[in-house]
Design a protein around this motif. Structure first.
Motif, short mmCIF file in Angstrom:
data_model
loop_
_atom_site.label_atom_id
_atom_site.label_comp_id
_atom_site.label_asym_id
_atom_site.label_seq_id
_atom_site.Cartn_x
_atom_site.Cartn_y
_atom_site.Cartn_z
N ASN A 74 19.31 -32.01 0.83
CA ASN A 74 18.18 -32.89 0.55
C ASN A 74 17.35 -32.96 1.82
OD1 ASN A 74 18.38 -34.26 -2.23
ND2 ASN A 74 20.49 -34.36 -1.46
N MET A 75 16.08 -32.64 1.71
CA MET A 75 15.27 -32.41 2.90
C MET A 75 15.16 -33.62 3.84
SD MET A 75 15.12 -29.43 2.19
CE MET A 75 14.40 -27.92 1.54
N PRO A 77 14.67 -30.50 -2.93
CA PRO A 77 16.07 -30.24 -2.59
C PRO A 77 16.41 -28.77 -2.82
CG PRO A 77 15.93 -31.32 -4.71
CD PRO A 77 14.54 -31.34 -4.13
N THR A 78 17.42 -28.32 -2.13
CA THR A 78 17.77 -26.89 -2.17
C THR A 78 19.28 -26.72 -2.21
OG1 THR A 78 15.77 -26.32 -0.94
CG2 THR A 78 17.54 -24.70 -0.94
N THR A 98 15.60 -30.99 -10.33
CA THR A 98 16.48 -32.15 -10.23
C THR A 98 17.82 -31.72 -9.69
OG1 THR A 98 17.49 -33.99 -11.42
CG2 THR A 98 17.34 -31.93 -12.60
N ILE A 99 18.44 -32.60 -8.93
CA ILE A 99 19.81 -32.39 -8.48
C ILE A 99 20.76 -33.03 -9.50
CG2 ILE A 99 21.47 -33.40 -6.86
CD1 ILE A 99 19.80 -32.47 -4.60
N LEU A 100 21.83 -32.31 -9.84
CA LEU A 100 22.86 -32.81 -10.74
C LEU A 100 24.20 -32.53 -10.07
CD1 LEU A 100 21.52 -30.99 -13.93
CD2 LEU A 100 21.10 -33.38 -13.36
N THR A 101 24.91 -33.57 -9.66
CA THR A 101 26.20 -33.38 -9.00
C THR A 101 27.29 -34.12 -9.74
OG1 THR A 101 25.74 -35.21 -7.48
CG2 THR A 101 25.20 -32.99 -6.71
#
Length: 593
Positions: free
Chosen positions: A131-132, A185-186, A266-269
């Motif tokens: 996350n930047m 995010p990457t 989107t981030i999915l964790t």
């Protein structure tokens, strides 16, 4: 055109060229990933003045609380264009000043990162989850200028890069400015990719997991159904930048469960693998976060524009931005056939009872609950709070209000989908930030001013509750309650210790019990949670009965009397004897037909 105008335009063009030449270039590498470290280098070029202020963000897009990202960076060094060491002066916990540069500043530092979720970064030998705001220093003076970042991937680990940033080739990516960069995010890992095209736009799903390709194929079919069903609500997909939307899914044991929306990704964790419950339980986050591509990313509150990376970002509209999104989360899964209508109706119970039975509504309405986000949205504190009595999550509060508004509109042969389309076309599609008053006026335009005024005055500007029994009846659903079941308001573990702050107006509250008290006996029976739970012991009594309770507090034995009440919990169930008209309305609601 006069010569003066020509000269003015020439000067503006010259200034534009000068500004556009200023650029921030990042390089990040992961040689010491095994110890959760990244090495980061930054080049700030074509600078003016003699000093450069730099800082770490204190907040992250999609989160509303302050986060101290600067705590995890160290070994900060700076040089000029000739490699000469520059002095770095610490200004405060989050920022520095690099002194006496020559038009170029090159900064290097080490980042420690070991939390893989929607806010923080995690680096290890499974991935670099970035996350930047939690990763990169930036220069506030250059926030309107382009930024480039090169990811030196671990080829020995077969890593590749997934991000919404514009690809430039050779693992180099570009953002037009700081806002876009921080919102991108990457995931750098050995991940799998699936994609499909909708109306000329690519929906890309990247998954870092320990499962099989066949599991991903099965899961991706659910993702596609979710995407297409949400498109029906708004009538179209947003205009994604570069015509691509990217899901960055990371379902591994060392991740932390989360979901976080961004402009085109989107981030999915989750710690749940697809084979171990994730196939069913992770898809809800997919639904919630993709709905945000409309509602909050483009259909956006004015109070969040522009996002400020130096402080907590507060908005009174989160009941709509987050809450209405929560309402649609499972409804979309039902319409897409991923869960059954029975499963959907059952899913309403927990949220409904949480909101309905909370004493917090006497203190705050939905707008003011939204204002609490900086204190609760992954914010941390060490002092106890009284949230059980003073706070209702704006996710839940907004969700049950979205439900009420939808059912209220359907009673008028309207529905929430068309209201969402209207707000989308008026504000989201044009990317015009809205105010809460704008939402009220849009509802008035759709359903009538009288209806809109009543809804907002009663349920948004005030904290009354709609008549859910009547609303549910319209679609053949019943609210039931077991009035013979006794209730204390205390949640007690097997050791007899009260686990929760006691809600106001409950028997335990009136009996002056508190969190941390240890129940010793109930009536003439000693408490032995290993043999019989507190709730089991209470179940032998009736509402209205008074019972003697002995307990221990701070080493002292105390006694109290509890006058039991009826359990306030409602059960939402499908009415098996519903009439045809009710059945049709339910079908229209749940199947979107």
């Amino acid at each position: 055109m006069t010569l003066k105008n020509i000269l003015s335009l020439s000067l503006i063009s010259l200034l534009s060229i000068t500004v556009s030449a200023q650029k921030t270039s990042y390089t990040i590498s992961f040689e010491n990933a095994v110890h959760h470290e990244a090495n980061i280098r930054i080049s700030f070029s074509d600078l003016t003045g003699k000093d450069l202020a730099i800082r770490m963000s204190s907040s992250s897009p999609g989160r509303y609380a302050v986060h101290h990202f600067a705590k995890n960076i160290y070994d900060i060094k700076a040089t000029n264009s000739k490699g000469k060491t520059l002095k770095v002066q610490r200004l405060d916990p989050f920022s520095w000043r690099v002194l006496n540069h020559d038009g170029e500043v090159n900064v290097s530092y080490i980042l420690f990162a070991d939390r893989g979720d929607g806010t923080y970064s995690q680096i290890d030998e499974t991935h670099a989850h970035l996350n930047m705001p939690a990763t990169f220093i930036y220069a506030p003076a250059l926030e309107d200028n382009p930024m480039e970042v090169t990811f030196n991937t671990r080829k020995d680990l077969n890593w590749s890069v997934a991000t919404q940033l514009e690809p430039l080739g050779n693992n180099k990516f570009r953002a037009p400015d700081l806002q876009y960069f921080m919102d991108s995010p990457t995931e750098v890992s050995n991940h799998s990719v699936r994609s499909f095209d909708v109306d000329g736009k690519t929906i890309r799903f990247t998954l870092h997991h320990n499962g099989t390709e066949q599991e991903l194929d099965t899961y991706f079919e659910k993702v596609k159904k979710t995407v297409l069903e949400q498109k029906e609500v708004f009538g179209e997909l947003p205009d994604f930048d570069y015509d691509t939307y990217t899901f960055l899914a990371c379902y591994i044991p060392n991740a932390s469960g989360d979901g976080m929306e961004h402009r085109n990704s989107t981030i999915l964790t989750s710690t749940r693998s697809l084979a171990d419950g994730g196939m069913e339980r992770n898809i809800g986050t997919v639904s919630h976060e993709f709905f945000h591509a409309w509602n909050v990313e483009r259909l956006r509150p004015l109070s969040l524009e522009p996002f400020d990376f130096t402080k907590a970002n507060m908005s009174g509209a989160l009941w709509f931005a987050e809450g209405f999104t929560s309402y649609y989360t499972n409804l979309i899964l039902c319409r897409a056939g991923i869960i059954t209508p029975e499963q959907y109706i059952n899913s309403l119970n927990g949220t409904f009872n949480y909101v309905w039975n909370s004493p917090a509504r006497k203190y705050f309405n939905p707008i003011e609950m939204s204002y609490q986000a900086p204190f609760v949205d992954a914010a941390t504190s060490i002092d106890p709070t009284n949230r059980e009595n003073t706070f209702i999550s704006y996710y839940s509060y907004g969700s049950v209000l979205g439900l009420a508004l939808d059912l209220s509109l359907r009673a008028k042969n309207l529905h929430l989908d068309d209201y969402m389309k209207l707000t989308w076309n008026k504000y989201g599609k044009k990317e015009l930030p809205y105010t809460i008053k704008d939402l009220e006026e849009a509802l008035g335009e759709y359903a009538g001013v009288k209806f809109a005024t009543a809804f907002f005055n009663n349920y948004i500007y005030s904290s009354e509750m709609p008549d859910y029994e009547a609303l549910f009846s319209e679609v053949g659903i019943m609210l039931t309650r077991d009035i013979e079941k006794p209730f204390t308001g205390a949640r007690v573990n097997h050791l007899g210790i009260i686990q929760n702050n006691i809600a106001q107006d409950t028997p335990a509250y009136e009996g002056e019990l508190n969190k941390g008290d240890k129940i010793i006996s109930i009536g003439n029976a000693e408490m032995d949670g290993m043999k019989k739970s507190f709730d089991d012991m209470i179940s032998s009594y009736k509402p209205g009965e008074e019972i003697a309770v002995s307990f221990e507090r701070s080493g002292q034995k105390k006694n109290t009397i509890l006058k039991l009440s009826s359990d306030p919990t409602y059960t939402i169930i499908i009415d098996k004897s519903a009439k045809k008209k009710q059945l049709k309305k339910r079908m229209d609601w749940l199947k979107n037909k």
